[in-house]
Design a protein around this motif. Structure first.
Motif, mmCIF file in Angstrom:
data_model
loop_
_atom_site.group_PDB
_atom_site.id
_atom_site.type_symbol
_atom_site.label_atom_id
_atom_site.label_comp_id
_atom_site.label_asym_id
_atom_site.label_seq_id
_atom_site.Cartn_x
_atom_site.Cartn_y
_atom_site.Cartn_z
ATOM 1 N N TRP A 157 23.338 -68.000 -21.449
ATOM 2 C CA TRP A 157 21.924 -68.073 -21.805
ATOM 3 C C TRP A 157 21.471 -69.521 -21.901
ATOM 4 O O TRP A 157 20.406 -69.882 -21.416
ATOM 5 N N ARG A 158 22.264 -70.346 -22.544
ATOM 6 C CA ARG A 158 21.897 -71.763 -22.700
ATOM 7 C C ARG A 158 21.818 -72.455 -21.340
ATOM 8 O O ARG A 158 20.931 -73.261 -21.106
ATOM 9 N N SER A 159 22.727 -72.121 -20.448
ATOM 10 C CA SER A 159 22.731 -72.724 -19.119
ATOM 11 C C SER A 159 21.518 -72.311 -18.301
ATOM 12 O O SER A 159 20.858 -73.150 -17.677
ATOM 13 N N VAL A 160 21.223 -71.022 -18.278
ATOM 14 C CA VAL A 160 20.061 -70.552 -17.511
ATOM 15 C C VAL A 160 18.776 -71.099 -18.119
ATOM 16 O O VAL A 160 17.861 -71.513 -17.395
ATOM 17 N N TRP A 161 18.702 -71.121 -19.435
ATOM 18 C CA TRP A 161 17.520 -71.676 -20.117
ATOM 19 C C TRP A 161 17.326 -73.126 -19.686
ATOM 20 O O TRP A 161 16.212 -73.545 -19.368
#
Length: 184
Positions: free
Chosen positions: A43-47
């Motif tokens: 999630w942090r990467s895609v965000w």
């Protein structure tokens, strides 16, 4: 991942209850220790990637695009799940199923992140971290979810850990206590 075991859970349940209990505990520990941190990292990467590639200099436009991608994507996946269930099955077309299911999962995950990112950016921009307004909006959201009898759908780790037990890969399970019928 739902469907990636292609029916292995039903064969495991047929063994001894102690063995099945051990596997359930092992599954829960693995989910909490390995899968949950991996999901947070994803999630942090895609965000972060969305922040780089989707209107990086305009947070309002970036928030609008992410919201549209999130809402439209969820509607599209909800409308097409029966189609995918009908034409893609691991017992019929195994290779095609695995390729399409992984593409489906990747797209669905991107849609989920955008469904949260867009409104979050818009709330940050328009309400500028005003605690009173944000608490009011959260309170209204909780009341609406309670009135719709869907408040229990928001439980999440560490308070709740739910593993997948759905046979169909493309079915999006919910905790709603209603039966759906196709009336024509």
């Amino acid at each position: 991942m739902r469907g990636s075991t292609a029916g292995i859970t039903t064969t495991l349940k047929e063994g001894s209850s102690a063995h099945y209990l051990f596997l359930c505990i092992l599954d829960s520990v693995f989910s909490a220790v390995v899968v949950a941190p991996a999901v947070v990292g994803y999630w942090r990467s895609v965000w972060g990637l969305m922040a780089i590639y989707v209107y990086p200099d305009d947070s309002v436009m970036s928030g609008i695009v992410s919201t549209v991608v999130g809402v439209a994507g969820h509607i599209l996946f909800a409308l097409t799940q029966k189609f995918f269930e009908k034409y893609l099955h691991p017992d019929k077309k195994r290779i095609l199923f695995y390729i399409c299911s992984r593409i489906y999962t990747t797209c669905f995950a991107i849609v989920c992140v955008n469904g949260w990112r867009g409104p979050w950016l818009l709330l940050d921009y328009y309400f500028n971290y005003d605690l009173t307004i944000l608490a009011s909006l959260a309170g209204i959201g909780v009341i609406v979810l309670g009135l719709m009898r869907t408040l229990r759908n928001v439980s999440a780790p560490p308070l709740a850990l739910v593993t997948d037990h759905v046979k169909d890969y493309f079915t999006v399970p919910t905790m709603f206590r209603i039966k759906v019928s196709n009336r024509q």
